[in-house]
Enzyme design. Structure first.
Site, short mmCIF file in Angstrom:
data_model
loop_
_atom_site.label_atom_id
_atom_site.label_comp_id
_atom_site.label_asym_id
_atom_site.label_seq_id
_atom_site.Cartn_x
_atom_site.Cartn_y
_atom_site.Cartn_z
N ASP A 242 -0.97 11.19 -5.69
CA ASP A 242 -1.44 12.26 -6.57
C ASP A 242 -2.41 13.21 -5.88
OD1 ASP A 242 -3.63 10.38 -6.30
OD2 ASP A 242 -4.58 11.44 -7.96
N GLU B 64 0.83 -1.21 0.00
CA GLU B 64 0.00 0.00 0.00
C GLU B 64 0.86 1.25 0.00
OE1 GLU B 64 -2.62 1.52 -0.35
OE2 GLU B 64 -4.38 0.60 0.54
N ASP B 65 0.33 2.31 -0.58
CA ASP B 65 1.06 3.58 -0.59
C ASP B 65 0.97 4.29 0.76
OD1 ASP B 65 -1.69 4.11 -0.84
OD2 ASP B 65 -1.49 5.53 -2.49
N ASP C 14 -4.16 6.01 5.95
CA ASP C 14 -4.64 7.19 6.67
C ASP C 14 -5.62 6.71 7.74
OD1 ASP C 14 -5.36 9.70 7.49
OD2 ASP C 14 -6.34 10.28 5.64
N VAL D 246 -0.03 14.94 1.15
CA VAL D 246 1.25 14.83 0.44
C VAL D 246 1.07 14.30 -0.98
CG1 VAL D 246 2.65 14.52 2.53
CG2 VAL D 246 1.65 12.51 1.41
P1 IMP Z 1 -7.62 5.52 4.17
O1 IMP Z 1 -8.69 4.58 3.71
O2 IMP Z 1 -8.20 6.70 4.91
O3 IMP Z 1 -6.52 4.84 4.94
O4 IMP Z 1 -7.03 6.20 2.85
C1 IMP Z 1 -5.88 5.77 2.21
C2 IMP Z 1 -5.87 6.18 0.75
O5 IMP Z 1 -6.27 7.56 0.56
C3 IMP Z 1 -4.45 6.10 0.22
O6 IMP Z 1 -4.20 4.82 -0.33
C4 IMP Z 1 -4.38 7.22 -0.80
O7 IMP Z 1 -4.78 6.73 -2.07
C5 IMP Z 1 -5.38 8.25 -0.32
N1 IMP Z 1 -4.68 9.31 0.41
C6 IMP Z 1 -4.76 9.55 1.74
N2 IMP Z 1 -3.99 10.60 2.09
C7 IMP Z 1 -3.38 11.02 0.95
C8 IMP Z 1 -2.41 12.07 0.67
O8 IMP Z 1 -1.94 12.83 1.55
N3 IMP Z 1 -2.03 12.19 -0.63
C9 IMP Z 1 -2.49 11.40 -1.63
N4 IMP Z 1 -3.39 10.40 -1.41
C10 IMP Z 1 -3.82 10.21 -0.13
MG MG Z 2 -4.36 4.49 -2.75
#
Ligand code: IMP
Ligand code: MG
Length: 187
Positions: free
Chosen positions: A167, A107-108, A111, A161
């Site tokens: 992106d 995973e990238d 959050d 970021v």
């Molecule tokens: P989560 O489900 O809230 O953990 O969201 C994670 C996904 O949201 C990541 O895989 C990213 O694709 C996107 N994302 C969350 N924060 C950022 C950021 O700061 N920059 C770019 N994409 C983000």
């Molecule tokens: Mg993603």
């Protein structure tokens, strides 16, 4: 040779450096070594989450000295451009069968952890021999979901970021480093 800046010169939308290209390459090399040791004698299947993880996956894979295989899935989360709702739609599913495989989900950025929670449940249901998660970035703070990350590259502050796969509106993925996006974030 340093890669060219993907933003226009002096792009005012690009803010402070969060993880430099040098930090990325040395940490990713360490992560690869750790994975190589942990999976010795096995052939893990790396599952990358598109699009954000493509660059990390490519560099990580080159630092793993094992006979690995690859697959990718693309997900899109319902909700705003920057906040995940936890309701995830699979846009492209895996090609390979996970039964009996040692799966490493790549995973990238984690959050809230809601995207990951969905993916973990979905992949676990396919009968892998093991399932672990490798995340390049984890945003500091309270993850809403229990993330159980086996490998983490960097813990980063709350700012939005971009770069190195990440992106905003499909831009900046080709920056060779990760920096704060100081422009307007779409909602
Ligand atoms: P989560 O489900 O809230 O953990 O969201 C994670 C996904 O949201 C990541 O895989 C990213 O694709 C996107 N994302 C969350 N924060 C950022 C950021 O700061 N920059 C770019 N994409 C983000
Ligand atoms: Mg993603």
């Amino acid at each position: 040779m340093p890669a060219p800046d993907a933003g226009s010169p002096g792009d005012p939308a690009l803010g402070a450096m969060v993880v430099s290209a040098e930090e990325l390459s040395s940490r990713i090399a360490q992560m690869g070594k750790e994975i190589t040791a942990d999976y010795a004698g096995r052939s893990p299947l790396l599952v990358g989450v598109l699009k954000g993880a493509f660059m990390f996956m490519a560099d990580l894979a080159r630092s793993i000295a094992l006979p690995i295989e690859f697959d990718f899935m693309a997900v899109s989360s319902y909700g705003s451009a920057t906040k995940t709702s936890g309701v995830v739609r699979i846009v492209k599913d895996l090609d390979l069968d996970l039964t009996g495989r040692h799966v490493l989900l790549v995973e990238d950025l984690v959050d809230s952890g809601l995207t990951l929670q969905y993916l973990r449940k979905n992949l676990a249901a396919r009968g892998p021999a093991s399932l672990e998660v490798c995340a390049l970035l984890v945003r500091e703070g309270l993850q809403k979901a229990d993330t159980q990350l086996r490998y983490v590259g960097f813990r980063i502050p709350p700012d939005f970021v971009v770069g190195y796969g990440l992106d905003v509106g499909e831009r900046y993925r080709n920056l060779p480093y990760i920096c704060v996006y100081a422009g307007e974030v779409p909602h």
